[in-house]
Design a protein around this motif. Structure first.
Motif, PDB file in Angstrom:
ATOM      1  N   VAL A   1     -24.224  11.129  18.366  1.00 43.86           N
ATOM      2  CA  VAL A   1     -23.897  10.321  17.190  1.00 43.86           C
ATOM      3  C   VAL A   1     -24.890   9.189  16.969  1.00 43.86           C
ATOM      4  O   VAL A   1     -24.743   8.419  16.011  1.00 43.86           O
ATOM      5  N   SER A   2     -25.880   9.087  17.841  1.00 43.52           N
ATOM      6  CA  SER A   2     -26.879   8.025  17.690  1.00 43.52           C
ATOM      7  C   SER A   2     -27.801   8.342  16.510  1.00 43.52           C
ATOM      8  O   SER A   2     -27.998   9.503  16.129  1.00 43.52           O
ATOM      9  N   ASN A   3     -28.370   7.307  15.930  1.00 48.95           N
ATOM     10  CA  ASN A   3     -29.253   7.469  14.776  1.00 48.95           C
ATOM     11  C   ASN A   3     -30.505   8.260  15.150  1.00 48.95           C
ATOM     12  O   ASN A   3     -30.986   9.084  14.361  1.00 48.95           O
ATOM     13  N   ALA A   4     -31.028   8.016  16.349  1.00 52.82           N
ATOM     14  CA  ALA A   4     -32.248   8.708  16.768  1.00 52.82           C
ATOM     15  C   ALA A   4     -32.011  10.213  16.855  1.00 52.82           C
ATOM     16  O   ALA A   4     -32.838  11.017  16.409  1.00 52.82           O
ATOM     17  N   TYR A   5     -30.853  10.611  17.423  1.00 50.12           N
ATOM     18  CA  TYR A   5     -30.553  12.040  17.558  1.00 50.12           C
ATOM     19  C   TYR A   5     -30.365  12.677  16.187  1.00 50.12           C
ATOM     20  O   TYR A   5     -30.836  13.790  15.925  1.00 50.12           O
TER      21      TYR A   5
END
Length: 219
Positions: A102-106
């Motif tokens: 759920v991270s922005n980078a992923y």
């Protein structure tokens, strides 16, 4: 004779205990001992900050004790529930992986990979390569060598199946023949030998009886 450059304090209480090469360190005043950060503070401000620092350090120690007690209680609950450290590790890994997903980078990386995949699959080079591979596959499956190979493998499989079926039939027939015998062969031979021996034994007994009867009559 000692060097004239040495500063010797004749009134020092440690005179004679230290090395001759050492000199007494002058005692600094309380004002000079203050740190550089506290130089711009008054004594009252410094005392107030030191008091606040002591309170914060005391609160930190209390929180550490509370945290340790909570960790012990958590361990007891896990033990009663039958949860092992491995289960906790799996749960932590699962939670960490969910956080990564759920991270922005992923999310941005997944979107970029999807865009690259679309560009690659829609490119002329990719479409040309796919078409060429399909043509090769069609030519291979329609070739005489491929058809002969398929036919040979099919015949070999049929022959193998027939041979295994024949072997199974022979074994079943032999087992059926063995079931039809009233008694096993070795048991029949054993009984025949036993009967023959008994008949021979009876004959010997008869001869002995005749000899005894003749002997008695002669007497």
């Amino acid at each position: 004779m000692e060097s004239a450059g040495q500063d010797i304090n004749l009134h020092s209480p440690t005179k004679g205990l230290l090395s001759d090469a050492m000199t007494d360190v002058p005692v600094e005043s309380a004002a000079s001992a203050r740190s550089g950060a506290a130089e711009g503070l008054s004594l009252a401000e410094e005392e107030e900050l030191r008091s606040e620092l002591a309170k914060v350090e005391e609160e930190i120690g209390t929180l550490r004790q509370v945290l340790a007690a909570k960790e012990r209680h958590c361990g007891e609950l896990k033990r009663k529930l039958g949860l092992t450290p491995l289960d906790g590790l799996k749960q932590n890994l699962s939670r960490s992986w969910h956080d990564v997903q759920v991270s922005n980078a992923y999310v941005k990386t997944s979107e970029k990979l999807g865009e690259w995949n679309d560009k690659v699959t829609q490119s002329d080079l990719y479409l040309s390569a796919s078409s060429t591979l399909e043509d090769w596959n069609e030519k291979l499956t329609q070739s005489e060598a491929y058809k002969k190979t398929q036919e040979t493998l099919s015949q070999a499989g049929q022959k193998t199946s027939a041979a295994l079926s024949n072997v199974g039939s022979v074994i079943s027939r032999k087992l059926g023949d063995m079931r039809e015998f009233p008694i096993p062969l070795w048991l029949a031979v054993s009984k025949w030998n036993s009967a023959t021996f008994k008949s021979f034994e009876d004959r010997v007994g008869t001869i002995k009886t005749s000899i005894r009867a003749n002997g008695l009559s002669d007497m």
